[in-house]
Design a protein around this motif. Sequence first.
Motif, PDB file in Angstrom:
ATOM      1  N   SER A  45       0.848  -1.216   0.000  1.00  0.00           N
ATOM      2  CA  SER A  45       0.000   0.000   0.000  1.00  0.00           C
ATOM      3  C   SER A  45       0.872   1.251   0.000  1.00  0.00           C
ATOM      4  O   SER A  45       0.595   2.212  -0.728  1.00  0.00           O
ATOM      5  N   LEU A  46       1.916   1.238   0.829  1.00  0.00           N
ATOM      6  CA  LEU A  46       2.784   2.418   0.907  1.00  0.00           C
ATOM      7  C   LEU A  46       3.539   2.644  -0.406  1.00  0.00           C
ATOM      8  O   LEU A  46       3.752   3.781  -0.824  1.00  0.00           O
ATOM      9  N   LEU A  49       1.135   4.109  -2.840  1.00  0.00           N
ATOM     10  CA  LEU A  49       0.903   5.507  -2.448  1.00  0.00           C
ATOM     11  C   LEU A  49       2.045   6.400  -2.927  1.00  0.00           C
ATOM     12  O   LEU A  49       1.833   7.496  -3.442  1.00  0.00           O
ATOM     13  N   TYR A  52       1.728   6.801  -6.675  1.00  0.00           N
ATOM     14  CA  TYR A  52       0.582   7.687  -6.949  1.00  0.00           C
ATOM     15  C   TYR A  52       0.970   9.140  -6.729  1.00  0.00           C
ATOM     16  O   TYR A  52       0.710  10.012  -7.567  1.00  0.00           O
ATOM     17  N   LEU A  53       1.615   9.398  -5.595  1.00  0.00           N
ATOM     18  CA  LEU A  53       1.976  10.785  -5.273  1.00  0.00           C
ATOM     19  C   LEU A  53       3.027  11.329  -6.231  1.00  0.00           C
ATOM     20  O   LEU A  53       2.971  12.492  -6.635  1.00  0.00           O
ATOM     21  N   LEU A  56       1.238  12.175  -9.406  1.00  0.00           N
ATOM     22  CA  LEU A  56       0.399  13.371  -9.211  1.00  0.00           C
ATOM     23  C   LEU A  56       1.253  14.643  -9.150  1.00  0.00           C
ATOM     24  O   LEU A  56       0.922  15.665  -9.766  1.00  0.00           O
ATOM     25  N   ILE A  57       2.347  14.559  -8.422  1.00  0.00           N
ATOM     26  CA  ILE A  57       3.227  15.732  -8.313  1.00  0.00           C
ATOM     27  C   ILE A  57       3.847  16.045  -9.676  1.00  0.00           C
ATOM     28  O   ILE A  57       3.998  17.199 -10.061  1.00  0.00           O
ATOM     29  N   LEU A  60       1.287  17.864 -11.618  1.00  0.00           N
ATOM     30  CA  LEU A  60       1.183  19.238 -11.109  1.00  0.00           C
ATOM     31  C   LEU A  60       2.334  20.103 -11.636  1.00  0.00           C
ATOM     32  O   LEU A  60       2.127  21.231 -12.077  1.00  0.00           O
TER      33      LEU A  60
ATOM     34  N   TRP B  96       6.496  10.118   6.211  1.00  0.00           N
ATOM     35  CA  TRP B  96       5.052  10.226   5.947  1.00  0.00           C
ATOM     36  C   TRP B  96       4.410  11.232   6.892  1.00  0.00           C
ATOM     37  O   TRP B  96       3.424  11.888   6.547  1.00  0.00           O
ATOM     38  N   PHE B  99       5.188  14.713   5.495  1.00  0.00           N
ATOM     39  CA  PHE B  99       4.401  14.875   4.272  1.00  0.00           C
ATOM     40  C   PHE B  99       2.949  15.222   4.624  1.00  0.00           C
ATOM     41  O   PHE B  99       2.370  16.180   4.103  1.00  0.00           O
ATOM     42  N   VAL B 366      -6.250  16.578  -3.066  1.00  0.00           N
ATOM     43  CA  VAL B 366      -6.144  15.228  -3.629  1.00  0.00           C
ATOM     44  C   VAL B 366      -4.771  14.603  -3.356  1.00  0.00           C
ATOM     45  O   VAL B 366      -4.626  13.389  -3.349  1.00  0.00           O
ATOM     46  N   THR B 367      -3.763  15.446  -3.083  1.00  0.00           N
ATOM     47  CA  THR B 367      -2.455  14.859  -2.741  1.00  0.00           C
ATOM     48  C   THR B 367      -2.459  14.352  -1.303  1.00  0.00           C
ATOM     49  O   THR B 367      -1.664  13.501  -0.938  1.00  0.00           O
ATOM     50  N   PRO B 370      -5.806  10.729  -0.353  1.00  0.00           N
ATOM     51  CA  PRO B 370      -5.516   9.293  -0.449  1.00  0.00           C
ATOM     52  C   PRO B 370      -4.574   8.814   0.649  1.00  0.00           C
ATOM     53  O   PRO B 370      -4.800   7.762   1.246  1.00  0.00           O
ATOM     54  N   ALA B 371      -3.546   9.633   0.947  1.00  0.00           N
ATOM     55  CA  ALA B 371      -2.589   9.223   1.987  1.00  0.00           C
ATOM     56  C   ALA B 371      -3.309   9.103   3.328  1.00  0.00           C
ATOM     57  O   ALA B 371      -3.170   8.082   4.026  1.00  0.00           O
ATOM     58  N   VAL B 374      -5.547   5.988   3.305  1.00  0.00           N
ATOM     59  CA  VAL B 374      -4.793   4.725   3.333  1.00  0.00           C
ATOM     60  C   VAL B 374      -4.218   4.497   4.738  1.00  0.00           C
ATOM     61  O   VAL B 374      -4.302   3.393   5.294  1.00  0.00           O
ATOM     62  N   PHE B 375      -3.678   5.553   5.343  1.00  0.00           N
ATOM     63  CA  PHE B 375      -3.142   5.421   6.704  1.00  0.00           C
ATOM     64  C   PHE B 375      -4.252   5.012   7.678  1.00  0.00           C
ATOM     65  O   PHE B 375      -4.032   4.208   8.576  1.00  0.00           O
TER      66      PHE B 375
END
Lengths: 68, 424
Positions: A45-46, A49, A52-53, A56-57, A60, B96, B99, B366-367, B370-371, B374-375
């Motif tokens: 999952s991490l 993630l 994904y980030l 996305l970045i 952007l 994390w 972030f 949106v950034t 999700p994080a 999920v956490f």
Amino acid sequence: MIKKIKEYIVTGIGNLIKNTTQEVRRINSRYSVPHAKMTKGVKFSLMILRIYLLVLIGILCYKFITLL
Amino acid sequence: MNFWAKLFYVYRKFAKAIKIYLLIAGPGMIVMLADNDAGGITTYSVTGAKFGYNLLWFLILLLPVAYFVQEMTVRLGAVTKRGHAEAIFHAFGSFWGWFSLLDLILTDWLTLVTEFIGMTAALSIFGIPPILTIIIVSLIMMLMVIKGSYWTWEKIAFLFCAVNLVYIPAAFMVHPTVSAVLYNSVVPHFPKGGFSNEIFFFLMANIGTTIAPWMIFFQQSAVVDKGMLEKDIIWGKVDTFIGSFFTVVVAIFVIVVTGTLLYGRTEIESAAQAAIALMNINKNAGTLLAIGLFDAGFLGAICISLASSWAFGEVFGWAHSLNMKIREAPWFYATYFFALVTAGTVVLIPGAPLVLITLFVQVIAVTLLPAALVFLIILLNDEDVMGKYKNTIPQNVINITIVVLIIILSTLYALTALFPKIFS
């Protein structure tokens, strides 16, 4: 007088940066070890993630470069 | 035991349950009603004006979505006694943690600016200049926390939550067709012309306003600050459910108001425009919409600025409770006021890029969302942390499905906001 004010401001900013850096280091060392159970599912999952980030970045950044 | 004795016993039991609920109620109800913030009211107003009652059914689907996500924060807060920011640092380490914290601060601050945009626009309708609005709002927010009591803050917040219900009488004033409202609420369908990119955008926007990152952080911190324990979880869930119910009710009534009077007549882009347009048709309904917009921005602002202050306090180890006086928790209140004053000031700057900020909020959120979600799921599945309160298999099926859907739809929403022609 102006010199003193300048010194005061410079010292103040210097102290603020120093204290903040120390505080961030303290927090980093306090939370250096993750306490969550790192099962395969959690690791996966991490990783998703992170990807994904990053995507996305990236999108952007692309948007802002094309805007400029 | 005779009949009357039994009845009295049931009554006493019920009265006791209500008393306990009233003691525990707060975080769930406040976060849910604050969820209908200035941005939310704008989304619902425009949805009603553009599509009439046609998308009411979709809002009903959002009730379980809001409940299941926020219910997890109640359990996590009550069991770990940690806010979400601290929980992320503790469970996933500083990368994390930083972030999430920095992203939360940025998202919250930008959202706060949009709340001030909403509040100033609403009061401008009544001729109140923006600078006066910002001064009044800042003073009220200062008075709310100055006593150093969570209960006082919560009671005042409840008053503003009650004002959030003004859309209900407003809807009755515009005499909607009740049968059409009921039909559109229970029968899923799309407006004439079928599914389109525009409808897709609005569905995503409605989801985006239902679950925002600050809500997760706010409710978990509020549960901790209120001192809720494991035994209170059931009441926290009830509180969250009632809150989700009211958030959907308010959203439906906003759509009913604008859908009844503005659908097919006027193109609007904001709730303030909707209020002005409504005033020309039904002055009382328009006035209530403007009052509601101000209240929505206010509720959003008090919760969002607190979410940031709590998160900072948790991570930096500062005293961070509404039960402390300003001199006991100076940094907590300093960050609270700093966020409010700077966000309010931005709105007053002539030529400030407010439209860009509004757009940016959707993308930055949106950034983080999700994080944070999920956490939340990972933490709720950690038996060492949650013990018997960890997610069950049915809860995991529901929650993971909701989280995956929210992530996909909110990402598509952000992409559409960044590249409007991407799906055309």
